[in-house]
Motif scaffolding. Structure first.
Motif, PDB file in Angstrom:
ATOM      1  N   ARG A 204      21.977 -37.152 -20.020  1.00  0.00           N
ATOM      2  CA  ARG A 204      23.400 -36.777 -20.089  1.00  0.00           C
ATOM      3  C   ARG A 204      23.722 -36.094 -21.415  1.00  0.00           C
ATOM      4  NH1 ARG A 204      23.996 -42.069 -18.321  1.00  0.00           N
ATOM      5  NH2 ARG A 204      25.218 -42.623 -20.124  1.00  0.00           N
ATOM      6  N   LEU A 205      23.200 -36.633 -22.517  1.00  0.00           N
ATOM      7  CA  LEU A 205      23.461 -36.041 -23.833  1.00  0.00           C
ATOM      8  C   LEU A 205      22.799 -34.676 -23.971  1.00  0.00           C
ATOM      9  CD1 LEU A 205      23.081 -39.179 -26.126  1.00  0.00           C
ATOM     10  CD2 LEU A 205      25.187 -38.007 -25.488  1.00  0.00           C
ATOM     11  N   LYS A 206      21.544 -34.593 -23.524  1.00  0.00           N
ATOM     12  CA  LYS A 206      20.833 -33.322 -23.580  1.00  0.00           C
ATOM     13  C   LYS A 206      21.563 -32.284 -22.726  1.00  0.00           C
ATOM     14  CE  LYS A 206      17.136 -32.832 -21.083  1.00  0.00           C
ATOM     15  NZ  LYS A 206      15.798 -32.874 -20.499  1.00  0.00           N
TER      16      LYS A 206
ATOM     17  N   LYS B 277      23.204 -28.718 -23.884  1.00  0.00           N
ATOM     18  CA  LYS B 277      22.799 -27.454 -23.269  1.00  0.00           C
ATOM     19  C   LYS B 277      24.008 -26.720 -22.691  1.00  0.00           C
ATOM     20  CE  LYS B 277      18.054 -28.022 -21.597  1.00  0.00           C
ATOM     21  NZ  LYS B 277      17.258 -28.103 -20.350  1.00  0.00           N
ATOM     22  N   GLU B 278      24.863 -27.472 -22.010  1.00  0.00           N
ATOM     23  CA  GLU B 278      26.039 -26.847 -21.403  1.00  0.00           C
ATOM     24  C   GLU B 278      26.933 -26.223 -22.472  1.00  0.00           C
ATOM     25  OE1 GLU B 278      29.773 -27.851 -18.421  1.00  0.00           O
ATOM     26  OE2 GLU B 278      28.642 -29.502 -19.303  1.00  0.00           O
ATOM     27  N   THR B 279      27.181 -26.956 -23.536  1.00  0.00           N
ATOM     28  CA  THR B 279      28.025 -26.463 -24.630  1.00  0.00           C
ATOM     29  C   THR B 279      27.407 -25.230 -25.283  1.00  0.00           C
ATOM     30  OG1 THR B 279      28.853 -28.702 -25.028  1.00  0.00           O
ATOM     31  CG2 THR B 279      29.125 -27.105 -26.802  1.00  0.00           C
ATOM     32  N   LEU B 280      26.103 -25.297 -25.551  1.00  0.00           N
ATOM     33  CA  LEU B 280      25.418 -24.159 -26.160  1.00  0.00           C
ATOM     34  C   LEU B 280      25.437 -22.954 -25.217  1.00  0.00           C
ATOM     35  CD1 LEU B 280      23.861 -23.202 -28.635  1.00  0.00           C
ATOM     36  CD2 LEU B 280      21.772 -24.026 -27.539  1.00  0.00           C
TER      37      LEU B 280
ATOM     38  N   ARG C 183      24.412 -28.753 -16.888  1.00  0.00           N
ATOM     39  CA  ARG C 183      25.131 -29.511 -15.851  1.00  0.00           C
ATOM     40  C   ARG C 183      24.143 -30.271 -14.962  1.00  0.00           C
ATOM     41  NH1 ARG C 183      28.657 -24.978 -15.914  1.00  0.00           N
ATOM     42  NH2 ARG C 183      27.544 -24.005 -14.173  1.00  0.00           N
ATOM     43  N   THR C 184      22.996 -29.639 -14.671  1.00  0.00           N
ATOM     44  CA  THR C 184      21.963 -30.291 -13.857  1.00  0.00           C
ATOM     45  C   THR C 184      21.415 -31.527 -14.575  1.00  0.00           C
ATOM     46  OG1 THR C 184      21.356 -28.181 -12.865  1.00  0.00           O
ATOM     47  CG2 THR C 184      19.739 -29.951 -12.706  1.00  0.00           C
TER      48      THR C 184
END
Length: 64
Positions: free
Chosen positions: A10-12, A16-19, A33-34
């Motif tokens: 979830r944190l990773k 990734k989503e934010t980046l 998201r995945t």
């Protein structure tokens, strides 16, 4: 016990989503998201296992 299951995913995924959003990289955003979904699924499975263990223990305690 189950609260930590899937937390890394979830944190990773959130990172990734934010980046991906910040850089305009749709693929990275989707991967994020995945990963988050995978982490939530792992947590749900862990929660079910913990509840099953608790129910089994409760049933054994009632037999005494």
């Amino acid at each position: 016990m189950a609260k930590d299951k899937g937390r890394g995913d979830r944190l990773k995924g959130k990172a990734k989503e934010t980046l991906g959003k910040a850089t305009g990289n749709e693929r990275m955003e989707t991967e994020g998201r995945t990963d988050q979904t995978k982490g939530r699924a792992k947590k749900a499975v862990g929660d079910v296992k913990d509840r099953a263990r608790g129910a089994g223990k409760s049933l054994r305690d009632d037999e005494v």
